[in-house]
Write a protein that holds these residues in place. Structure first.
Motif, short mmCIF file in Angstrom:
data_model
loop_
_atom_site.label_atom_id
_atom_site.label_comp_id
_atom_site.label_asym_id
_atom_site.label_seq_id
_atom_site.Cartn_x
_atom_site.Cartn_y
_atom_site.Cartn_z
N ALA A 1 -5.18 -46.96 -60.78
CA ALA A 1 -4.12 -46.53 -59.87
C ALA A 1 -2.74 -47.04 -60.25
CB ALA A 1 -4.45 -46.97 -58.44
N GLY A 2 -2.59 -47.56 -61.45
CA GLY A 2 -1.27 -47.99 -61.92
C GLY A 2 -0.80 -49.29 -61.33
N LEU A 3 -1.74 -50.21 -61.05
CA LEU A 3 -1.36 -51.44 -60.35
C LEU A 3 -0.98 -52.60 -61.26
CD1 LEU A 3 -4.08 -51.52 -57.52
CD2 LEU A 3 -1.77 -50.59 -57.44
N GLY A 4 -1.27 -52.52 -62.54
CA GLY A 4 -1.07 -53.68 -63.39
C GLY A 4 0.03 -53.51 -64.42
N ALA A 5 0.41 -54.66 -65.01
CA ALA A 5 1.35 -54.70 -66.13
C ALA A 5 0.64 -55.44 -67.26
CB ALA A 5 2.63 -55.43 -65.73
N VAL A 6 0.29 -54.71 -68.30
CA VAL A 6 -0.59 -55.26 -69.33
C VAL A 6 -0.02 -54.96 -70.71
CG1 VAL A 6 -2.90 -55.10 -70.36
CG2 VAL A 6 -2.64 -55.01 -67.88
N GLY A 7 -0.17 -55.94 -71.64
CA GLY A 7 0.15 -55.68 -73.03
C GLY A 7 1.25 -56.54 -73.58
N SER A 8 2.10 -55.93 -74.40
CA SER A 8 3.20 -56.65 -75.04
C SER A 8 4.32 -56.91 -74.05
CB SER A 8 3.74 -55.80 -76.20
OG SER A 8 4.34 -54.61 -75.68
N ALA A 9 5.31 -57.68 -74.50
CA ALA A 9 6.48 -57.93 -73.65
C ALA A 9 7.17 -56.63 -73.28
CB ALA A 9 7.45 -58.87 -74.37
N ALA A 10 7.27 -55.71 -74.22
CA ALA A 10 7.93 -54.43 -73.93
C ALA A 10 7.15 -53.63 -72.90
CB ALA A 10 8.09 -53.63 -75.22
N GLU A 11 5.82 -53.64 -73.02
CA GLU A 11 5.00 -52.88 -72.07
C GLU A 11 5.08 -53.48 -70.67
OE1 GLU A 11 1.38 -51.10 -74.80
OE2 GLU A 11 1.52 -53.28 -74.56
N ILE A 12 5.06 -54.79 -70.59
CA ILE A 12 5.16 -55.44 -69.28
C ILE A 12 6.55 -55.24 -68.69
CG2 ILE A 12 5.14 -57.68 -68.10
CD1 ILE A 12 2.77 -58.45 -69.86
N ALA A 13 7.57 -55.33 -69.52
CA ALA A 13 8.94 -55.08 -69.04
C ALA A 13 9.08 -53.65 -68.51
CB ALA A 13 9.94 -55.32 -70.16
N GLU A 14 8.44 -52.70 -69.16
CA GLU A 14 8.48 -51.32 -68.69
C GLU A 14 7.89 -51.20 -67.29
OE1 GLU A 14 7.04 -46.82 -70.12
OE2 GLU A 14 6.47 -48.61 -71.25
N ALA A 15 6.76 -51.88 -67.06
CA ALA A 15 6.14 -51.86 -65.73
C ALA A 15 7.03 -52.54 -64.70
CB ALA A 15 4.76 -52.54 -65.78
N VAL A 16 7.67 -53.63 -65.08
CA VAL A 16 8.59 -54.33 -64.18
C VAL A 16 9.75 -53.42 -63.80
CG1 VAL A 16 10.26 -56.22 -64.03
CG2 VAL A 16 7.98 -56.64 -64.97
N LEU A 17 10.32 -52.73 -64.77
CA LEU A 17 11.46 -51.87 -64.50
C LEU A 17 11.07 -50.66 -63.65
CD1 LEU A 17 13.21 -52.08 -67.98
CD2 LEU A 17 14.00 -53.09 -65.82
N ALA A 18 9.82 -50.19 -63.79
CA ALA A 18 9.36 -49.11 -62.92
C ALA A 18 9.32 -49.56 -61.47
CB ALA A 18 7.99 -48.63 -63.37
N LEU A 19 8.90 -50.81 -61.22
CA LEU A 19 8.90 -51.34 -59.85
C LEU A 19 10.33 -51.57 -59.37
CD1 LEU A 19 5.90 -53.79 -60.26
CD2 LEU A 19 5.97 -51.83 -58.70
N ALA A 20 11.20 -52.00 -60.26
CA ALA A 20 12.61 -52.16 -59.88
C ALA A 20 13.21 -50.82 -59.48
CB ALA A 20 13.39 -52.78 -61.02
N ASP A 21 12.88 -49.77 -60.22
CA ASP A 21 13.38 -48.44 -59.91
C ASP A 21 12.86 -47.95 -58.56
OD1 ASP A 21 14.79 -45.95 -60.83
OD2 ASP A 21 12.77 -45.13 -60.62
#
Length: 292
Positions: free
Chosen positions: A238-258
């Motif tokens: 369901a898209g709940l996690g942030a997993v992987g490299s720094a770039a991948e986790i940053a992408e998930a963080v920015l999606a929540l910020a958006d």
């Protein structure tokens, strides 16, 4: 700018906190968050230690269970921390896990009513007011803090259900949302908070939203996060996690910020093999991508 934090999970023994806090401070992380989960570790005791060990790090407690704590005691402790460490303390209160509250004889019939009364009393006490309350749960008789904070601090509240989310907009100064929401769910949560703010006529003041997200990096990261999400009774797809490299986790963080988050707090798995290393990874590698 979106702030980035990491949780020190209370599944770790208290003596691990010092190295975690120092690692977070040195790595440039914005915030370190603590939990007061029964029956693991005190939120206030750990917060005071982490603040004393560090120089610039903001330290949050999300959440202090309102049924477990008299509001006058929580306000005294909060005021002391804010006087000792001005500008670095973030405290949130919430309903508490109902099974745990029942275990200690503190479960109430209406958690929403309790939280509303609690927030109103705590915000008034921390603003230096003398408070008399004859609520259903909160009873105070001419109570005032001798040493309130020099500036009234924000009082945050945790919520996930619609009534509680509206309540945080009405009665709290910020909202903490747990890791069970993906970006679209957070967007809906923020809309409910805004409904509460409009109802209370509080839209002029800022109302920051903090959200946790399951996170892991390195070998086996995806499997560990998926297992943790399943243990909590949710769907790992369901898209709940942030997993992987720094770039991948940053992408998930920015999606929540958006979606409305002002602060995103990375929640490592309970079996994270290197908690201090994860904090350094978040501060040194992920944070520059989020803030940049």
């Amino acid at each position: 700018m979106t702030a980035l934090g990491v949780v020190f999970r209370p599944q770790l023994p208290p003596e691990r906190l010092r190295e975690m806090a120092l690692a977070a401070d040195r790595a440039g992380l914005d915030e370190l968050w603590l939990w007061e989960d029964c029956f693991l570790e005190s939120g206030i005791a750990t917060a005071s230690a982490a603040l004393a060990w560090t120089e610039r790090l903001r330290v949050g407690v999300g959440l202090l269970p309102a049924p477990l704590r008299n509001v006058a005691l929580t306000s005294m402790e909060a005021a002391t921390l804010h006087r000792l460490f001005p500008g670095r303390v973030l405290l949130g209160v919430g309903h508490g896990v109902q099974d745990w509250m029942a275990q200690v004889g503190a479960r109430v019939d209406s958690p929403v009513t309790l939280l509303r009364e609690y927030l109103e009393a705590m915000r008034a006490l921390l603003a230096g007011e003398r408070v008399t309350s004859r609520g259903r749960y909160v009873e105070l008789d001419q109570v005032a803090l001798d040493w309130p904070p020099l500036t009234p601090p924000p009082v945050l509240a945790g919520a996930i259900g619609p009534r509680s989310l509206r309540l945080t907009g009405e009665s709290a100064d910020g909202t903490v949302v747990d890791a069970r929401v993906a970006p679209e769910g957070l967007r809906k949560a923020c809309a409910l908070v805004e409904e509460g703010r409009r109802t209370a006529g509080r839209t002029a003041a800022p109302h920051p939203v903090t959200v946790y997200v399951h996170a892991a990096t390195g070998p086996g990261a995806a499997a560990r996060v998926a297992a943790e999400i399943r243990r909590e009774g949710h769907d790992p797809s369901a898209g709940l996690g942030a997993v992987g490299s720094a770039a991948e986790i940053a992408e998930a963080v920015l999606a929540l910020a958006d979606a409305g988050a002002d602060t995103v707090v990375l929640q490592p798995t309970a079996d994270e093999p290197d908690p201090e290393g994860f904090v350094r990874f978040a501060g040194e590698q992920v944070r520059p991508l989020v803030s940049g």
